[in-house]
Design an enzyme around this catalytic site. Structure first.
Site, PDB file in Angstrom:
ATOM      1  N   GLY A   7       0.822  -1.193   0.000  1.00 34.92           N
ATOM      2  CA  GLY A   7       0.000   0.000   0.000  1.00 34.92           C
ATOM      3  C   GLY A   7       0.855   1.242   0.000  1.00 34.92           C
ATOM      4  O   GLY A   7       2.074   1.189  -0.201  1.00 34.92           O
ATOM      5  N   VAL A  29       3.241  -5.885   2.980  1.00 34.47           N
ATOM      6  CA  VAL A  29       2.870  -7.041   3.789  1.00 34.47           C
ATOM      7  C   VAL A  29       3.538  -8.270   3.183  1.00 34.47           C
ATOM      8  O   VAL A  29       3.406  -8.536   1.984  1.00 34.47           O
ATOM      9  CB  VAL A  29       1.342  -7.236   3.851  1.00 34.47           C
ATOM     10  CG1 VAL A  29       1.000  -8.459   4.703  1.00 34.47           C
ATOM     11  CG2 VAL A  29       0.670  -5.992   4.422  1.00 34.47           C
ATOM     12  N   ASP A  85     -13.761   1.820   6.931  1.00 38.54           N
ATOM     13  CA  ASP A  85     -13.258   1.463   5.592  1.00 38.54           C
ATOM     14  C   ASP A  85     -13.351  -0.042   5.357  1.00 38.54           C
ATOM     15  O   ASP A  85     -12.383  -0.680   4.951  1.00 38.54           O
ATOM     16  CB  ASP A  85     -11.816   1.938   5.421  1.00 38.54           C
ATOM     17  CG  ASP A  85     -11.358   1.858   3.964  1.00 38.54           C
ATOM     18  OD1 ASP A  85     -12.221   1.938   3.059  1.00 38.54           O
ATOM     19  OD2 ASP A  85     -10.149   1.697   3.724  1.00 38.54           O
TER      20      ASP A  85
END
Length: 643
Positions: free
Chosen positions: A20, A25, A138
């Site tokens: 992101g 990750v 979100d």
């Protein structure tokens, strides 16, 4: 942070899972505890504000201890090759993929069960999060992941942490969140609350069920406008396999005004529980093969067959013969007779109503929300309210031979003259008719927007279920029994076609094009020669196909390759279809044998011999086995432990 590096002397990085704007990750191995984990590592050169947001996300997660929330396992800092400090934290590695792996929803017991369980579990997890004073803000399919048990875990609390330090949800005129799943009040920037998260969960579950979010557009602004001002499309219009009860909950979650949505995650979970009860009570028992019970699997039959005893026996006004079946809805049962009646009884054995026809009623009936549909040999199909009021009739030129199949607000019914009729379920008006190459004796099977239909001249036809337009056809051999279909993976299914001469074909199907297609390059997965006539529909359970020959031998074949797993032979002929429930397969023969076998091993768990024979398919529901005998007797067997 190269693949193969070890950070903090403990975590060996195996692969990059995602990236992101602020972090990467990785899939990693925790060498200290010998387990797989996910490691989220902050990018270097980030502003201090983003670093603070990252750490606030970790602290938010660390406060939450719920099986529906991804927990923090470890927090630390490591220096990368350039000498820059990098914050990281570790989480369990979730291997089930995003929540959307459960969809698009198929009208079959196991996919429905997975969806309803996941929907209720995620709702309860949200209820817990809100009880801690936290709003997610979100929720998307990408941050509701499935674990190895296919249960949802909520993650990515970045906007939660940000909102704890900001009263406003807009920055530089841009609304924070993901437009496709954003509540109207969040899209307008007027404040959010727990019910905003419930709206987002509803939008995510809508996408799971339908394959598409409720609103799509050319721009974020277009999507946000629709969230604020446009009603969501009925989920059943996008995916007619969505049950009515599921559609009602989705639309309740997507109400424009927060006060019109469920008041909490627990309240939403309760609605999903009611939907589950409605799906099983109304639909899973209410239709013979072809629709939701196309696998022959019933969700709530007797679990301890060794305790089955006769509970009651009721005479019917006529014989009950093939291809009849016992069906039910709620506390009602229905079975047709050769005397020209459809008989309804309570599950207690008390009579409820008898509806007349001008000829034999041997095709199975179908329940639908307080109504029942049934056809007769004179070619008349009727829809009758349970209070006895007839709503409409449809007249064909030949007898109806299969059960009326419900799909997308329509009734699909096969007649002996080779026509498949698609009728408006409410008004009975003909939407389209398709003529096959020969007589039809079986119900159509619905999957991935296609109606799959076998005729007695040897052809399997695939039609667009909305329009009746032909998609493709393949020669399989003469078929008298309804095929069985089992979804095996998202967009994939196996169709088991039993031919009258005894050959059983397993065909691979794909929904990659949006409609059921034969898998390529070789659609026939295997063929097994039963060396016996087949009048009974197969039953399917994950990994196994159960096929009964007329001579009395029932075989369990491995679904992957058609290899024998076990076989069991009854003394009498078998025309009633096997029924699977609670890890058992229930069988009935024309010699009056009733048998329950362990579905995996074929071990006999229960046997009963009656004087009368059976040709109609039994019903396993509510812990009871209901059997209609050829002489016109309906009998219930229930679990009654010995005193």
């Amino acid at each position: 942070m190269e693949i193969g590096a070890t950070i903090a002397g403990r975590y060996l990085l195996h692969a990059l899972l995602g990236e992101g704007g602020s972090a990467k990750v990785y899939r990693a191995r925790d060498d200290l505890l010998g387990r797989e984990v996910a490691v989220k590592v902050l990018h270097p050169h980030l502003p201090e504000g983003d670093r603070a947001r990252f750490l606030r996300e970790v602290r938010t997660l660390a406060r939450l201890t719920h099986p529906g929330v991804v927990p923090v396992l470890d927090l630390g800092e490591v220096t990368d090759a350039s000498g820059l400090p990098r914050s990281f934290f570790t989480m369990p590695l979730l291997t089930g993929g995003p929540l959307t792996a459960l969809g698009p929803l198929e009208d079959a017991p196991r996919p429905l069960a997975h969806f309803l369980t996941a929907a209720a579990f995620a709702s309860r997890a949200l209820g817990y999060i809100h009880a801690q004073g936290i709003i997610h803000r979100d929720l998307t399919p990408g941050n509701i992941l499935l674990d190895a048990a296919r249960m949802p875990r909520i993650m990515d609390f970045g906007l939660v942490a940000l909102s704890e330090h900001s009263r406003h949800l807009t920055r530089s005129g841009v609304t924070l969140g993901t437009p496709a799943y954003m509540a109207p009040e969040q899209a307008r920037g007027v404040g959010v609350g727990p019910r905003s998260d419930l709206y987002a969960l509803g939008a995510v579950l809508y996408r799971v069920a339908c394959g598409s979010p409720p609103f799509v557009g050319d721009s974020d602004q277009s999507v946000l406008f629709q969230h604020v001002y446009e009603p969501p499309p009925d989920p059943r219009d996008l995916n007619p396999a969505v049950p009515d009860a599921v559609a009602r909950v989705l639309l309740a979650l997507l109400a424009k005004r927060p006060e019109d949505r469920p008041e909490s995650g627990e309240a939403a979970a309760h609605l999903w529980a009611l939907a589950r009860r409605d799906v099983w009570a109304r639909h899973a028992r209410g239709q013979y093969r072809g629709g939701r019970t196309r696998t022959g699997e019933h969700p709530d039959g007797p679990a301890r067959p060794e305790h089955l005893r006769e509970a009651w026996s009721v005479p019917l006004p006529g014989e009950v013969t093939w291809p009849a079946a016992v069906v039910g809805e709620g506390d009602l049962l229905a079975v047709g007779t050769r005397g020209g009646q459809l008989v309804l009884l309570h599950t207690s054995g008390r009579p409820y109503a008898t509806y007349a026809a001008r000829d034999e009623v041997t095709a199975p009936a179908t329940f639908q929300e307080g109504h029942v549909l049934y056809g007769a040999w004179d070619g008349t199909l009727r829809r009758v309210r349970l209070d006895g009021q007839e709503l409409w009739q449809h007249q064909a030129r030949a007898e109806f031979t299969g059960a009326p199949t419900l799909w997308g607000g329509r009734v699909l019914a096969a007649s002996r003259d080779g026509h498949l009729h698609a009728l408006d379920a409410r008004r009975g008006e003909l939407a389209w008719a398709y003529r096959a190459g020969g007589p039809l004796a079986a119900s159509p099977v619905l999957w991935a927007g296609a109606a799959l239909l076998c005729d007695e001249n040897g052809w399997l036809h695939a039609l667009d279920a909305r329009s009746g337009s032909p998609l493709w056809k393949v020669e399989v051999g003469t078929v008298h029994a309804t095929p069985a279909l089992l979804p095996t993976a998202p967009g994939e299914a196996t169709l088991i076609v039993p031919t009258w001469p005894g050959e059983v074909h397993a065909l691979g199907l794909s929904a990659a094009s949006g409609r059921a297609q034969l898998a390529t390059p070789e659609p026939t997965l295997w063929t097994y020669d039963l060396e016996d006539e087949i009048w009974a529909a197969p039953a399917l359970t994950p990994g196994l196909a159960l096929v009964a020959g007329w001579g009395g031998t029932v075989r369990a074949l491995r679904l992957a390759d058609g290899e024998d797993v076990w076989s069991h032979t009854l003394q009498g002929r078998v025309t009633a279809s096997p029924v699977v429930s609670a890890g058992l397969v229930f069988l009935a023969s024309e010699a009056g044998e009733l048998t329950a076998l362990d579905v995996q091993t074929g071990e006999v768990r229960w046997q009963q011999r009656e004087r009368e024979g059976v040709q109609a398919t039994p019903l396993a529901a509510g812990g009871t086995l209901y059997v209609a005998f050829m002489n016109g007797t309906l009998r219930a067997y229930r679990e009654k432990p010995e005193p």
